[in-house]
Design an enzyme around this catalytic site. Sequence first.
Site, PDB file in Angstrom:
ATOM      1  N   ASN A   7       0.876  -1.177   0.000  1.00  0.00           N
ATOM      2  CA  ASN A   7       0.000   0.000   0.000  1.00  0.00           C
ATOM      3  C   ASN A   7       0.910   1.222   0.000  1.00  0.00           C
ATOM      4  O   ASN A   7       1.400   1.650   1.042  1.00  0.00           O
ATOM      5  CB  ASN A   7      -0.903  -0.017   1.230  1.00  0.00           C
ATOM      6  CG  ASN A   7      -1.826   1.188   1.307  1.00  0.00           C
ATOM      7  OD1 ASN A   7      -1.787   2.083   0.454  1.00  0.00           O
ATOM      8  ND2 ASN A   7      -2.655   1.240   2.330  1.00  0.00           N
ATOM      9  N   ARG A  90      -2.854  -2.239  -3.125  1.00  0.00           N
ATOM     10  CA  ARG A  90      -4.032  -1.419  -2.880  1.00  0.00           C
ATOM     11  C   ARG A  90      -4.008  -0.245  -3.857  1.00  0.00           C
ATOM     12  O   ARG A  90      -3.019   0.485  -3.942  1.00  0.00           O
ATOM     13  CB  ARG A  90      -4.031  -0.877  -1.457  1.00  0.00           C
ATOM     14  CG  ARG A  90      -5.249  -0.001  -1.172  1.00  0.00           C
ATOM     15  CD  ARG A  90      -5.018   0.938  -0.013  1.00  0.00           C
ATOM     16  NE  ARG A  90      -6.197   1.751   0.258  1.00  0.00           N
ATOM     17  CZ  ARG A  90      -6.149   2.935   0.854  1.00  0.00           C
ATOM     18  NH1 ARG A  90      -4.994   3.462   1.207  1.00  0.00           N
ATOM     19  NH2 ARG A  90      -7.256   3.609   1.070  1.00  0.00           N
ATOM     20  N   HIS A 179     -12.990   2.432   1.006  1.00  0.00           N
ATOM     21  CA  HIS A 179     -12.928   1.402   2.058  1.00  0.00           C
ATOM     22  C   HIS A 179     -13.595   0.102   1.602  1.00  0.00           C
ATOM     23  O   HIS A 179     -14.057  -0.693   2.421  1.00  0.00           O
ATOM     24  CB  HIS A 179     -13.600   1.869   3.362  1.00  0.00           C
ATOM     25  CG  HIS A 179     -12.967   3.056   3.997  1.00  0.00           C
ATOM     26  ND1 HIS A 179     -13.714   4.077   4.566  1.00  0.00           N
ATOM     27  CD2 HIS A 179     -11.667   3.414   4.147  1.00  0.00           C
ATOM     28  CE1 HIS A 179     -12.899   4.993   5.043  1.00  0.00           C
ATOM     29  NE2 HIS A 179     -11.648   4.615   4.800  1.00  0.00           N
ATOM     30  N   HIS A 206     -17.505   1.589   9.095  1.00  0.00           N
ATOM     31  CA  HIS A 206     -16.041   1.545   9.141  1.00  0.00           C
ATOM     32  C   HIS A 206     -15.595   2.889   9.694  1.00  0.00           C
ATOM     33  O   HIS A 206     -15.671   3.914   9.013  1.00  0.00           O
ATOM     34  CB  HIS A 206     -15.468   1.315   7.742  1.00  0.00           C
ATOM     35  CG  HIS A 206     -13.966   1.387   7.695  1.00  0.00           C
ATOM     36  ND1 HIS A 206     -13.167   0.269   7.558  1.00  0.00           N
ATOM     37  CD2 HIS A 206     -13.124   2.449   7.766  1.00  0.00           C
ATOM     38  CE1 HIS A 206     -11.892   0.652   7.563  1.00  0.00           C
ATOM     39  NE2 HIS A 206     -11.850   1.957   7.684  1.00  0.00           N
ATOM     40  N   ASN A 209      -9.676   7.081  11.249  1.00  0.00           N
ATOM     41  CA  ASN A 209      -9.310   8.438  10.840  1.00  0.00           C
ATOM     42  C   ASN A 209     -10.076   8.826   9.583  1.00  0.00           C
ATOM     43  O   ASN A 209     -10.477   9.966   9.393  1.00  0.00           O
ATOM     44  CB  ASN A 209      -7.806   8.532  10.596  1.00  0.00           C
ATOM     45  CG  ASN A 209      -7.369   9.958  10.373  1.00  0.00           C
ATOM     46  OD1 ASN A 209      -7.650  10.842  11.165  1.00  0.00           O
ATOM     47  ND2 ASN A 209      -6.690  10.215   9.257  1.00  0.00           N
ATOM     48  N   GLY A 210     -10.276   7.842   8.693  1.00  0.00           N
ATOM     49  CA  GLY A 210     -11.230   7.955   7.606  1.00  0.00           C
ATOM     50  C   GLY A 210     -12.397   7.047   7.924  1.00  0.00           C
ATOM     51  O   GLY A 210     -12.207   5.939   8.416  1.00  0.00           O
ATOM     52  N   ARG A 239     -11.282  15.318   8.011  1.00  0.00           N
ATOM     53  CA  ARG A 239     -12.175  15.626   6.897  1.00  0.00           C
ATOM     54  C   ARG A 239     -13.538  16.060   7.419  1.00  0.00           C
ATOM     55  O   ARG A 239     -14.043  15.523   8.409  1.00  0.00           O
ATOM     56  CB  ARG A 239     -12.342  14.416   5.987  1.00  0.00           C
ATOM     57  CG  ARG A 239     -11.069  13.968   5.297  1.00  0.00           C
ATOM     58  CD  ARG A 239     -11.351  12.757   4.422  1.00  0.00           C
ATOM     59  NE  ARG A 239     -10.121  12.156   3.917  1.00  0.00           N
ATOM     60  CZ  ARG A 239      -9.868  10.854   3.906  1.00  0.00           C
ATOM     61  NH1 ARG A 239     -10.768  10.006   4.382  1.00  0.00           N
ATOM     62  NH2 ARG A 239      -8.729  10.395   3.425  1.00  0.00           N
ATOM     63  N   GLY A 329     -10.505   1.387  13.602  1.00  0.00           N
ATOM     64  CA  GLY A 329      -9.915   1.729  14.895  1.00  0.00           C
ATOM     65  C   GLY A 329     -10.912   2.271  15.896  1.00  0.00           C
ATOM     66  O   GLY A 329     -10.903   1.897  17.076  1.00  0.00           O
ATOM     67  N   GLU A 332     -14.012  -0.457  16.422  1.00  0.00           N
ATOM     68  CA  GLU A 332     -13.669  -1.634  17.220  1.00  0.00           C
ATOM     69  C   GLU A 332     -13.355  -1.305  18.670  1.00  0.00           C
ATOM     70  O   GLU A 332     -13.498  -2.165  19.550  1.00  0.00           O
ATOM     71  CB  GLU A 332     -12.460  -2.339  16.591  1.00  0.00           C
ATOM     72  CG  GLU A 332     -12.734  -2.940  15.214  1.00  0.00           C
ATOM     73  CD  GLU A 332     -11.472  -3.365  14.494  1.00  0.00           C
ATOM     74  OE1 GLU A 332     -10.517  -3.796  15.187  1.00  0.00           O
ATOM     75  OE2 GLU A 332     -11.416  -3.266  13.259  1.00  0.00           O
ATOM     76  N   ASN A 333     -12.926  -0.058  18.934  1.00  0.00           N
ATOM     77  CA  ASN A 333     -12.395   0.256  20.263  1.00  0.00           C
ATOM     78  C   ASN A 333     -13.165   1.298  21.066  1.00  0.00           C
ATOM     79  O   ASN A 333     -13.007   1.352  22.285  1.00  0.00           O
ATOM     80  CB  ASN A 333     -10.936   0.727  20.124  1.00  0.00           C
ATOM     81  CG  ASN A 333     -10.031  -0.347  19.554  1.00  0.00           C
ATOM     82  OD1 ASN A 333      -9.895  -1.417  20.137  1.00  0.00           O
ATOM     83  ND2 ASN A 333      -9.435  -0.086  18.403  1.00  0.00           N
ATOM     84  N   GLU A 383      -8.298  -5.830   5.785  1.00  0.00           N
ATOM     85  CA  GLU A 383      -8.216  -5.424   4.385  1.00  0.00           C
ATOM     86  C   GLU A 383      -7.053  -6.098   3.669  1.00  0.00           C
ATOM     87  O   GLU A 383      -7.139  -6.400   2.470  1.00  0.00           O
ATOM     88  CB  GLU A 383      -8.082  -3.904   4.304  1.00  0.00           C
ATOM     89  CG  GLU A 383      -9.285  -3.166   4.859  1.00  0.00           C
ATOM     90  CD  GLU A 383      -9.109  -1.670   4.886  1.00  0.00           C
ATOM     91  OE1 GLU A 383      -9.299  -1.028   3.839  1.00  0.00           O
ATOM     92  OE2 GLU A 383      -8.768  -1.136   5.973  1.00  0.00           O
TER      93      GLU A 383
END
Length: 399
Positions: A7, A90, A179, A206, A209-210, A239, A329, A332-333, A383
């Site tokens: 990537n 990717r 994504h 999803h 950060n994005g 963003r 991130g 899930e957390n 991914e």
Amino acid sequence: MLVFILNAGSSSLKYQLMNPVTKETLAVGLCERIGIDGVIKHEFGDDQKLKLDVSMPTHKEAIELVLKTLTDGEGKVINTIDDIESIGHRVVHGGEDFSSSVIVTKDVIVKLKELIPLAPLHNPANIMGIEICMDLMPGKPNVAVFDTAFHQTIPDYAYMYPLPYEQYSKNGVRKYGFHGTSHSFVSEVARDMIDKKHNTRVIICHLGNGSSVSAIYNGKCIDTSMGLTPVQGLMMGTRAGDVGAGAIQYMMDTEKWDIQEMLNILNKKSGILGISGKSSDLREVLEGMDDGDDRCRLTVDMIAYIIKKYVGSYAAALDGVDALCFTGGIGENAALIREKVCAGLDYMGLNIDPTKNNKRSGEARDISTNGSSGRIFVIPTNEEYVIANDTFKIVTASK
């Protein structure tokens, strides 16, 4: 088959070496500050870690260093690069030309370069990574796996913008979504976790950060929150997400910003960072909220509210929901975000269990109550496995 997963970004590149058949990951790493000074962080074996400060003037030196690290010295996991059978890349934007992963040919590279205007910050680096691997490992198949491909099943009435039609027919202006590898992976895991196997209605959040939300019917995407570019949709790390065009014009007029300055604000200075004034990292914002910072409280409330609006609209698009999934991130957390998003969704049959929600686990899990007719899942995304598995399947089929 060992697949080298790459990537490539503008000044960094992430990599993994994986066997998609056994799902074993031999190594994972990151090259940073390419063209500045250079550092490689390499993880392998039984939680072994290696960090090297090494000059990387270009991406070619960075990839050469990665291949050397994989085959020699302390971080060695294979004997020679000949052990690598294929390379999966990717690629952020495939436009309408690529609805699935493809083996890279000269014609594919030509088409990817034509698509650069749709992703000027990402596709050039992705293409560069492909061309360097073709040069350094000649004869090995390279496969392009697209962020946008999974969303190519979205119907025209959902992907079109209500702009003059010529903007679509001439310039390809439409919703593409991103994504895709994550949404694809999580939706398949979710479908395996729910009792219903046909006419499945799954909403994927999803969040990182994005961030993006997608609506999946029977394993196919019917809508997603990101658009022509990743700036559309949810409030993200830096963003802005959905902002009215009138507000953009007003800011440009009052601040005397040109379009590049405005895009910089929308992409790099808005979202979690812009509202909190503290950080683009939600963990720091949650700490600020606990300390009584009201802008941090506002940020958390906005994040959850905007996600919840998308969940509601996609439940309407799907005519109901069988599973609501959180990944990434934040997904899930951040138990608090999940709690706030799910609050009041019992009318949809979605009831979150507070005890399950607050329990930490690295595994896919059901956090809904026993009486919930719809399921709420936390599913760690993978991914890289999607890239490796697509590469394996396509290369195997081509032989």
